[in-house]
Design a protein around this motif. Structure first.
Motif, PDB file in Angstrom:
ATOM      1  N   HIS A  70       8.695  35.616 -21.481  1.00 45.31           N
ATOM      2  CA  HIS A  70       7.881  34.032 -21.088  1.00 45.31           C
ATOM      3  C   HIS A  70       8.476  33.510 -19.753  1.00 45.31           C
ATOM      4  O   HIS A  70       9.698  33.690 -19.258  1.00 45.31           O
ATOM      5  N   VAL A  71       7.182  33.509 -18.401  1.00 41.93           N
ATOM      6  CA  VAL A  71       7.497  33.222 -16.944  1.00 41.93           C
ATOM      7  C   VAL A  71       6.316  32.071 -17.624  1.00 41.93           C
ATOM      8  O   VAL A  71       5.229  32.838 -17.846  1.00 41.93           O
ATOM      9  N   PHE A  80       9.760  28.634 -14.596  1.00 43.47           N
ATOM     10  CA  PHE A  80      10.422  28.821 -16.156  1.00 43.47           C
ATOM     11  C   PHE A  80      10.845  30.132 -16.305  1.00 43.47           C
ATOM     12  O   PHE A  80       9.934  30.622 -16.643  1.00 43.47           O
ATOM     13  N   ILE A  81      11.868  30.416 -16.566  1.00 45.57           N
ATOM     14  CA  ILE A  81      12.110  32.530 -17.292  1.00 45.57           C
ATOM     15  C   ILE A  81      12.873  32.595 -18.454  1.00 45.57           C
ATOM     16  O   ILE A  81      14.066  31.784 -18.334  1.00 45.57           O
ATOM     17  N   THR A  82      12.402  33.302 -19.673  1.00 51.08           N
ATOM     18  CA  THR A  82      13.003  33.127 -21.011  1.00 51.08           C
ATOM     19  C   THR A  82      13.028  34.305 -21.844  1.00 51.08           C
ATOM     20  O   THR A  82      11.853  34.570 -21.382  1.00 51.08           O
ATOM     21  N   ASP A  83      13.934  34.984 -22.019  1.00 51.20           N
ATOM     22  CA  ASP A  83      13.503  35.817 -23.225  1.00 51.20           C
ATOM     23  C   ASP A  83      13.303  36.205 -24.433  1.00 51.20           C
ATOM     24  O   ASP A  83      14.262  35.869 -25.808  1.00 51.20           O
ATOM     25  N   MET A 112      10.698  42.182 -11.899  1.00 48.57           N
ATOM     26  CA  MET A 112       9.962  42.071 -12.668  1.00 48.57           C
ATOM     27  C   MET A 112       8.900  41.078 -13.125  1.00 48.57           C
ATOM     28  O   MET A 112       7.943  41.066 -12.028  1.00 48.57           O
ATOM     29  N   ALA A 113       9.641  39.723 -13.398  1.00 47.56           N
ATOM     30  CA  ALA A 113       9.212  38.471 -12.947  1.00 47.56           C
ATOM     31  C   ALA A 113       9.034  38.234 -11.928  1.00 47.56           C
ATOM     32  O   ALA A 113       7.435  37.365 -12.221  1.00 47.56           O
ATOM     33  N   ILE A 114       9.574  38.379 -11.237  1.00 53.01           N
ATOM     34  CA  ILE A 114       9.579  37.112 -10.104  1.00 53.01           C
ATOM     35  C   ILE A 114       7.934  38.506  -8.964  1.00 53.01           C
ATOM     36  O   ILE A 114       7.959  37.911  -8.408  1.00 53.01           O
ATOM     37  N   GLU A 115       8.329  39.308  -9.227  1.00 58.41           N
ATOM     38  CA  GLU A 115       7.727  40.312  -8.584  1.00 58.41           C
ATOM     39  C   GLU A 115       6.120  39.501  -9.527  1.00 58.41           C
ATOM     40  O   GLU A 115       5.163  39.888  -8.038  1.00 58.41           O
ATOM     41  N   GLN A 116       6.382  39.965 -10.568  1.00 55.55           N
ATOM     42  CA  GLN A 116       4.806  39.620 -10.952  1.00 55.55           C
ATOM     43  C   GLN A 116       3.916  37.439 -10.566  1.00 55.55           C
ATOM     44  O   GLN A 116       3.029  37.442  -9.834  1.00 55.55           O
ATOM     45  N   SER A 117       5.063  37.008 -10.678  1.00 51.23           N
ATOM     46  CA  SER A 117       5.327  35.543  -9.904  1.00 51.23           C
ATOM     47  C   SER A 117       4.462  35.359  -8.531  1.00 51.23           C
ATOM     48  O   SER A 117       3.878  34.574  -8.266  1.00 51.23           O
ATOM     49  N   ALA A 118       4.990  36.413  -7.582  1.00 47.90           N
ATOM     50  CA  ALA A 118       5.853  36.732  -6.437  1.00 47.90           C
ATOM     51  C   ALA A 118       5.230  37.747  -5.213  1.00 47.90           C
ATOM     52  O   ALA A 118       6.551  38.124  -4.414  1.00 47.90           O
TER      53      ALA A 118
END
Length: 351
Positions: A70-71, A80-83, A112-118
């Motif tokens: 979840h991002v 915020f990011i969580t597994d 991957m989450a960071i690249e997706q968001s920024a």
């Protein structure tokens, strides 16, 4: 001199007994302090523990990525990011991305989450809340970033130098007690504390975003993990709530479970912790009377056995009262209350 007197002197317990000793959980087959059984029909079966409260389940965020995380952007530029077991955050600024902790359970999905968001924004800073590998052992996924500034408290950096932990990045910038970083015009205040880690903890505060991160403290919507998160300093843990609440924050990231906390969660956690504390110390005047009764029960032949029995009586009586008061307010109270009571019992004995 009787065995009772000798042991009382050795342990330094001088409080006068005011209540008659009692049998913990008298008349109850199930004792949550016992080993949990996988047997459905066992008195201590896992089936006797309450499910998570609906209010807790309703707060869980959805998985919203194709890679199992979840991002969400909780404030402009702050994510915020969580597994759903561990949690972290990252800040996107005009000068680059700042990462706050990297649990190894995220693995490559963190990047991957960071690249997706920024997309295309460079990662320039990495801040360690503390050195423990379960929260920062995923640092290896950022190790290839040239020029990455890794910020940590000096005590943690020194500890990592003496005892490196797999996956945890080596700090490149350290501070003693406090420091304010400014990245892309956004202030990030770091302050050391001692509520959990053997070395030092770092509180991470972003005043503009009203965001406070203090890892291994509370679990929003739930009772704390075993032994108050396994704290190595109970008094500092108890004092930490007032410290947290002295900050002006709306978001509280504690590193565990899937729920991002808030100010009310910290206040509830404080009230729960002090209820456990007050319950144990309310029972404490009866300790010697209970111990004396158990010495007689064991024919004055095994002081250690009588002492353990007494500790368990106080622990179990405390847990029963705490569960009764909190089972409708916090999830998993029946799972961990006995360990919280035992932690305070040990503290009362040692202090």
């Amino acid at each position: 001199m009787s065995n009772f007197t000798q042991i009382a002197i050795i342990t330094g317990l001088t409080l006068a007994g005011l209540q008659a000793p009692a049998i913990a959980n008298a008349g109850a087959d199930h004792n949550p302090s016992n080993t949990i059984s996988a047997d459905h029909d066992h008195p201590d079966s896992f089936r006797h523990f309450a499910p998570e409260l609906p209010a807790m389940r309703d707060r869980k965020p959805p998985m919203n990525t194709e890679f199992g995380l979840h991002v969400s952007e909780i404030e402009p530029g702050l994510f915020f990011i969580t597994d759903f077991i561990y949690q972290s955050a990252f800040l996107v600024t005009v000068d680059g991305v700042v990462v706050f902790d990297a649990p190894p359970s995220f693995g490559e999905r963190h990047r991957m989450a960071i690249e997706q968001s920024a997309p295309g924004v460079p990662i320039t800073h990495f801040v360690l809340s503390h050195k423990h590998a379960d929260h920062n052992g995923g640092g290896y996924t950022f190790a290839d970033i040239e020029g990455l500034t890794v910020v940590a408290a000096k005590a943690n950096a020194d500890s990592l130098l003496a005892n490196p932990l797999r996956g945890v990045l080596t700090p490149t910038e350290t501070f003693e007690d406090a420091i304010t970083l400014t990245v892309g015009g956004v202030p990030i205040e770091l302050q050391t504390a001692n509520f959990h880690s053997n070395d030092v903890d770092v509180m991470i505060y972003l005043p503009a975003q009203k965001f406070l991160m203090a890892v291994d403290t509370i679990t929003p919507g739930e009772a704390p993990f075993m032994n108050f998160g396994g704290t190595s300093n109970l008094e500092a843990y108890m004092a930490s709530f007032d410290t947290f609440l002295s900050y002006d924050f709306e978001h509280f990231l504690s590193g565990h479970v899937s729920v991002l906390g808030n100010r009310a969660d910290v206040e509830t956690a404080r009230n729960y912790a002090f209820d456990v504390w007050d319950t144990v110390y309310g029972l404490w005047p009866s300790f010697l009377d209970r111990f004396n009764a158990n010495m007689e029960l064991t024919s004055f032949e095994n002081g250690n056995l009588a002492y353990r029995m007494t500790m368990e009586e106080v622990r179990d009586t405390c847990a029963e009262q705490v569960v009764d008061r909190w089972e409708d307010k916090l999830s998993v109270v029946d799972l961990w209350a006995d360990s919280h009571c035992e932690t305070v019992v040990l503290h009362a004995i040692m202090h």
